[in-house]
Design an enzyme around this catalytic site. Structure first.
Site, short mmCIF file in Angstrom:
data_model
loop_
_atom_site.label_atom_id
_atom_site.label_comp_id
_atom_site.label_asym_id
_atom_site.label_seq_id
_atom_site.Cartn_x
_atom_site.Cartn_y
_atom_site.Cartn_z
N ASP A 86 -4.12 7.60 8.38
CA ASP A 86 -2.69 7.87 8.35
C ASP A 86 -2.27 8.98 9.32
O ASP A 86 -1.08 9.19 9.54
CB ASP A 86 -2.25 8.28 6.94
N ASP A 92 -7.91 5.86 -3.17
CA ASP A 92 -6.69 6.30 -2.52
C ASP A 92 -5.66 6.75 -3.55
O ASP A 92 -5.52 6.14 -4.62
CB ASP A 92 -6.13 5.13 -1.68
N GLU A 142 -9.10 10.91 -3.13
CA GLU A 142 -8.07 11.21 -2.13
C GLU A 142 -6.96 11.97 -2.86
O GLU A 142 -6.14 11.37 -3.55
CB GLU A 142 -7.55 9.91 -1.49
#
Length: 505
Positions: free
Chosen positions: A393, A293, A340
């Site tokens: 998200d 991430d 990401e």
């Protein structure tokens, strides 16, 4: 992996059906793997397994290595003779099956595990010792949790001076909390033993697991307490000098002020990035593929003065870049990693992606802007990428259609070739959602991922997370009836038509 055309589903363990207030490592995990296999999906993506924070987020954890004890299956504890039938029943949840009740699960599972710990056999005790030898992080984490309990769960910098300073504590008091820390070693052994058995089954169905690694850890974590010199923390005050966040972006006009302490990359470089190598090694042994991430922070990261109220006041600073990943490739060659790379971009991020050759991410929802030729539109995708219908998200696909402005929605529907009139109709056979899903599936990207909620055509009430909003996130949960109602024939068909039925494992 990630080099052949395949597809997967994003579904966190917490969202699975169970009798225990939150998804656990039980037969429902195996049933979901069965369903993925029937539809010819090849990947199951989960969110981080780490312990959650007070807002139930797995992205700000007390440990970069430990697992969330709420996922431990009470029925397996019963089968192993570690709890009674009555104790098992105390963990059964009678509330809504559509909401993950973290508070209930935390209280009941912890009580059950403390009872189970009193019944461990000499064989289990030896297994725990062996597990600790194989996982060096466990010693620090178990001591940290023992001290947290002894200090009414206060953050480590509010403990006594000797306890807060790891080096002093280890020299003088290492063995003062042996019984308390032994319990937490037992908990992590149980967690990883159960996951190992479940993952073995998932893999046997031809499904590879994509895990998720948050780039940062919480200030109140075993990692910061035990490795303070690897973070930008004032040694006198024990407070962070600067904190993590992101500048204003798609999700927030003020940016996002995460508050995590930042890494001291110079200190980590001198140390040979050993902490990161241990962390990546642990992730590789837990999952088949690892999504990192906020990968862009390895190129450059947004640092904000610790006293700031918003992330607007930050500035960019240089990350470790390829110096870190050269070490990673040395120790773990050919590691399947997804970068990401969303958010504010820069040439340094592009260069780092090229140098690592990791696939980046595309999210079709980000591309629906008629005024630009977005890199997130499927016609601009590259093979070495992972194309998402939406992430944890994002709003659900149907939720986005309902909440988008008319121009963006019309562009999206036209781009994806939707010819119908009822664009707002959801459900398992939603024509508008299917038009967008198939557009992602047609893309050249090697990997395509869809969230479970979008398999079902659910609205925004099923959204997993709203970035920058602290409350009421991470609670989506489903039932086996819903899992079984997904249109198997349709997903099997599009996986075949668009050549995404390759078995990666």
């Amino acid at each position: 992996m990630l080099k052949e055309r395949a597809s997967g589903v994003l579904m966190h363990i917490s969202s699975l059906p169970s009798k225990y207030g939150i998804g656990v490592f039980d037969n429902n995990c195996k049933h979901f793997a069965d369903r993925l296999s029937q539809m010819n999906f090849s990947y199951w993506q989960v969110l981080p397994f780490n312990p959650v924070d007070a807002s139930n987020s797995p992205y700000c954890s007390s440990s970069a290595f430990a697992g969330n004890f709420m996922f431990i299956d009470p029925e397996q504890l019963y089968a192993d003779g570690l709890c009674t039938e009555e104790e098992l029943e105390s963990n059964v949840y009678t509330g809504s099956p559509y909401t993950a009740d973290y508070e209930f699960a935390a209280e009941k599972r912890l009580a059950l595990l403390k009872t189970a710990f009193l019944r461990i056999t000499p064989e289990i005790a030896q297994n725990v010792k062996d597990f600790e030898k194989e996982n060096s992080w466990l010693t620090d984490f178990s001591l940290y949790m023992a001290l947290k309990e002894a200090n009414d769960m206060k953050p480590w910098w509010q403990w006594s001076e000797e306890q807060a300073r790891y080096e002093t504590f280890m020299q003088k008091h290492r063995y003062d909390y042996e019984e308390r820390s032994a319990f937490w070693r037992f908990v992590q052994y149980i967690f990883y033993s159960q996951w190992k058995n479940v993952k073995k089954y998932i893999n046997s169905k031809g499904i590879a697991v994509i895990g998720d690694m948050p780039i940062y850890v919480s200030m109140d974590s075993a990692d910061v307490w035990a490795n303070r010199n690897m973070f930008l923390i004032d040694d006198k005050t024990l407070k962070p000098q600067k904190i993590a966040g992101v500048p204003p972006d798609y999700f927030s006009k003020d940016g996002q002020l995460w508050g995590n302490p930042l890494y001291d990359w110079k200190a980590m470089d001198k140390d040979g990035y050993s902490w990161w190598l241990r962390r990546i090694g642990a992730a590789i042994s837990t999952y088949d593929v690892v999504r990192i991430d906020h990968f862009r922070a390895f190129a450059s990261f947004w640092q904000v003065p610790a006293e700031s109220e918003t992330a607007r006041e930050g500035e960019w600073a240089k990350g470790p870049g390829m110096k870190l990943f050269e070490k990673v490739f040395e120790k773990y060659p050919d590691t399947p990693i997804i970068a990401e790379d969303l958010g504010v971009f820069g040439d340094d991020v592009v260069k780092l992606l090229e140098d690592t050759a990791f696939p980046g991410m595309k999210v079709i929802q980000f591309g629906f802007d008629e005024s630009s030729d977005s890199s997130h539109l499927p016609h601009n995708a590259v093979r070495n990428s992972v194309n998402y219908v939406g992430t944890h998200d994002n709003n659900t696909l149907l939720g986005w259609l309902w909440e988008a402005d008319e121009v963006s929605r019309r562009f999206a529907l036209d781009y994806c070739g939707f010819k119908g009139e009822n664009w707002g109709e959801g459900g398992y056979r939603s024509e508008s959602c299917r038009a967008i899903i198939e557009t992602v599936w047609k893309s050249v990207s090697n990997t395509a991922i869809i969230a479970f909620q979008d398999l079902c055509g659910f609205g925004s009430d099923a959204r997993m997370n709203i970035p920058g909003v602290a409350d009421k996130n991470w609670r989506f949960r489903t039932t086996n009836e819903t899992v079984d109602a997904v249109d198997t024939a349709y997903y099997k068909k599009i996986n075949h038509i668009f050549k995404r039925d390759y078995k990666v494992i």
